[in-house]
Write a protein that holds these residues in place. Structure first.
Motif, PDB file in Angstrom:
ATOM      1  N   GLY A  20       6.820  10.875  13.497  1.00 46.17           N
ATOM      2  CA  GLY A  20       6.751  10.931  12.696  1.00 46.17           C
ATOM      3  C   GLY A  20       4.813  12.048  12.860  1.00 46.17           C
ATOM      4  O   GLY A  20       3.726  11.599  13.786  1.00 46.17           O
ATOM      5  N   THR A  21       4.928  12.741  11.729  1.00 47.09           N
ATOM      6  CA  THR A  21       3.498  13.175  11.641  1.00 47.09           C
ATOM      7  C   THR A  21       2.360  12.398  10.589  1.00 47.09           C
ATOM      8  O   THR A  21       2.306  11.398   9.948  1.00 47.09           O
ATOM      9  N   PRO A  22       0.852  11.842  11.782  1.00 49.39           N
ATOM     10  CA  PRO A  22       0.161  10.805  11.377  1.00 49.39           C
ATOM     11  C   PRO A  22      -0.102  11.595  10.421  1.00 49.39           C
ATOM     12  O   PRO A  22      -0.545  12.996   9.976  1.00 49.39           O
ATOM     13  N   VAL A  23      -0.659  10.983   9.324  1.00 47.55           N
ATOM     14  CA  VAL A  23      -1.299  10.768   7.567  1.00 47.55           C
ATOM     15  C   VAL A  23      -2.215   9.518   7.065  1.00 47.55           C
ATOM     16  O   VAL A  23      -2.289   8.725   7.908  1.00 47.55           O
ATOM     17  N   ALA A  24      -2.895  10.001   6.358  1.00 46.98           N
ATOM     18  CA  ALA A  24      -3.977   9.017   6.163  1.00 46.98           C
ATOM     19  C   ALA A  24      -3.403   8.552   4.550  1.00 46.98           C
ATOM     20  O   ALA A  24      -2.994   9.604   3.684  1.00 46.98           O
ATOM     21  N   PHE A  25      -2.962   6.998   4.653  1.00 48.76           N
ATOM     22  CA  PHE A  25      -2.512   7.144   3.314  1.00 48.76           C
ATOM     23  C   PHE A  25      -2.898   5.931   2.002  1.00 48.76           C
ATOM     24  O   PHE A  25      -3.201   5.446   2.423  1.00 48.76           O
ATOM     25  N   PRO A  26      -3.769   6.659   1.001  1.00 49.70           N
ATOM     26  CA  PRO A  26      -4.690   5.759   0.043  1.00 49.70           C
ATOM     27  C   PRO A  26      -4.146   4.834  -0.367  1.00 49.70           C
ATOM     28  O   PRO A  26      -2.963   5.195  -1.012  1.00 49.70           O
ATOM     29  N   THR A  27      -4.901   3.844  -0.212  1.00 48.22           N
ATOM     30  CA  THR A  27      -3.631   2.593  -1.936  1.00 48.22           C
ATOM     31  C   THR A  27      -5.289   2.014  -2.121  1.00 48.22           C
ATOM     32  O   THR A  27      -6.411   2.331  -1.299  1.00 48.22           O
ATOM     33  N   PRO A  28      -4.557   0.855  -3.573  1.00 44.48           N
ATOM     34  CA  PRO A  28      -6.175   0.440  -3.204  1.00 44.48           C
ATOM     35  C   PRO A  28      -6.555  -1.060  -2.580  1.00 44.48           C
ATOM     36  O   PRO A  28      -7.892  -0.458  -3.211  1.00 44.48           O
ATOM     37  N   LEU A  29      -5.580  -1.174  -2.096  1.00 41.41           N
ATOM     38  CA  LEU A  29      -6.471  -1.918  -0.899  1.00 41.41           C
ATOM     39  C   LEU A  29      -6.997  -1.187   0.969  1.00 41.41           C
ATOM     40  O   LEU A  29      -7.985  -1.597   1.329  1.00 41.41           O
ATOM     41  N   GLY A  30      -7.023   0.323   0.746  1.00 40.00           N
ATOM     42  CA  GLY A  30      -8.425   1.134   1.548  1.00 40.00           C
ATOM     43  C   GLY A  30      -7.176   2.240   1.904  1.00 40.00           C
ATOM     44  O   GLY A  30      -5.635   2.086   1.041  1.00 40.00           O
TER      45      GLY A  30
END
Length: 462
Positions: A20-30
């Motif tokens: 897959g394509t690398p992404v930055a996945f934001p969550t309440p944990l970081g």
């Protein structure tokens, strides 16, 4: 209810990886490094615990960036070759063996969610000695995308690393690993869009065996609401003490600093020593009673009854489970190849051993849990590819749930052409599993297979 869910992942690199394509996945944990592809996001190889060799798992502080270098890696507990490898199409292709394997991968739908989703935690099979949670053949993308669920795949310790045979080390490290993983899910899955109060554990073969034992394990209380046990070998779970003692003596003392080659040699000696224990010797490693976190064997049924109230449970078996083993055991293969009598002997043995190892005790276990207040359903699966010679063999339904066509393409289990039609053939079964995760029941007593397959799932009386 609107979830405090991450926004659309930010694509961080222009070139796609193989997963897959690398992404930055934001969550309440970081912000977690992730991969996006075909409508799903994968947050992979998150560490749920850490452990030294032969030591219990210890909790770790969550670090969103710790696994950044592993987001395109498939990790497996180190393991010797499995005799079923060729039949299953070499499922460990492309994996990296690593004792630092206490990791899980989360696959969820891409985009914002209107509400928290049911969580399905996958525990793989492999006789407690082989496999991994995040194999190519266990790709949950279709299940996640079609059914709007979150799938968590868990990898834990196996063989002597997970179930040491000597008395100097904890005996059930693999179970303790799984408890740590389910505890991690309970505490953190909401940050990824999952509902921590709607966790379904589903597993096949030894994975189902492990989940069944978790239902009675200390420290696992309240972590699982629903359970799907596929082909749990409950008929060989008891009367194992003598076999385990022979395995202990054959393996000898286990050195925490021994080489993996030495440990695999000890594991082979232990496996050989299990011979002579009848059907139990087909899965010699696994949970040991009377050692943490399990009660004594004589107390297991009472513990299951005590824990049953409030559980939703689905138990299934395949019509021709043990035809699988005629393909991987040379002695059985030679018997089946004998003129005239071979075919008859094979059919009789498959019917008898399927009943003794899987069907009979699945029904008994269902009645036991129902007596304790669980909502229990039982079903048999007779689906198989059209023209297939193995019938509904052990593990044949796994590809329908995880229809990674390329990964299953070389599997003789799905011959002659079952791998090519997995997506269409398994759509109803994936919907049924997700429906159980949502509602705690099968919506229909029958679940057919689709194009290229015949047969399906049929509910029966426990």
């Amino acid at each position: 209810m609107t979830q405090t869910d991450p926004t659309t992942p930010e694509r961080t690199e222009p070139e796609a990886s193989g997963l897959g394509t690398p992404v930055a996945f934001p969550t309440p944990l970081g912000v977690f490094p992730a991969l996006a592809d075909d409508g799903v996001v994968r947050i992979r190889n998150v560490r749920y615990a850490t452990a030294a060799r032969f030591a219990p798992p210890s909790p770790v502080e969550l670090d969103p960036t710790e696994s950044a270098h592993l987001r395109s890696v498939r990790i497996a507990c180190p393991q010797p070759p499995s005799p079923s490898e060729q039949l299953l199409g070499r499922p460990l292709r492309g994996t990296t063996p690593d004792e630092d394997c206490l990791r899980l991968s989360i696959t969820r739908p891409e985009g914002e969610l209107d509400e928290p989703l049911p969580v399905m935690v996958w525990v793989h099979g492999g006789s407690h000695v082989s496999g991994a949670g995040d194999l190519a053949g266990y790709d949950p993308a279709a299940l996640v995308r079609e059914q709007r669920v979150i799938v968590v795949a868990v990898t834990s310790r196996l063989g002597l690393l997970g179930y040491p045979t000597d008395g100097a080390h904890p005996a059930n490290l693999g179970l303790l690993d799984l408890i740590a993983a389910f505890r991690w899910v309970r505490e953190h899955v909401a940050a990824f869009g999952g509902d921590p109060d709607l966790v379904t554990a589903f597993g096949q073969s030894s994975g189902a065996d492990a989940i069944a034992h978790l239902l009675a394990a200390d420290g696992a209380e309240g972590l699982i609401r629903r359970v799907i046990l596929q082909s749990a070998p409950l008929g060989i779970r008891t009367g194992r003490r003598e076999m385990q003692e022979r395995m202990r003596d054959a393996a000898g003392p286990l050195d925490p600093v021994a080489s993996l080659d030495d440990l695999f040699a000890a594991q082979a000696r232990a496996k050989a020593a299990a011979a002579g224990s009848g059907l139990r010797s087909s899965m010699p490693f696994g949970p040991r009673y009377g050692r943490a976190p399990l009660p004594a064997e004589a107390d297991m049924e009472d513990r299951w009854r005590e824990r049953a109230a409030g559980l939703d449970v689905l138990l299934t078996w395949n019509h021709d489970e043990t035809s699988f083993f005629f393909e991987v055991d040379p002695k059985l293969a030679a018997l089946a190849a004998r003129p005239v009598v071979g075919r008859l002997a094979r059919g009789l043995i498959v019917r008898r051993t399927t009943d003794v190892v899987y069907r009979r005790d699945a029904r008994r276990f269902a009645r036991l849990l129902a007596d304790g207040g669980a909502n229990v359903q039982v079903a048999g699966f007779d689906g198989h590819p059209e023209g297939g010679a193995l019938g509904s063999a052990h593990a044949i339904e796994v590809g329908l749930l995880f229809p990674a066509t390329d990964a299953w393409a070389d599997s003789a289990l799905l011959a002659p052409d079952g791998a090519r039609t997995l997506v269409e053939a398994g759509a109803a079964l994936r919907a049924a599993w997700a429906g159980f995760a949502r509602e705690g029941r099968l919506a229909s007593p029958t679940v057919p297979t689709g194009h290229g397959w015949t047969g399906g799932l049929r509910s029966v009386t426990p």
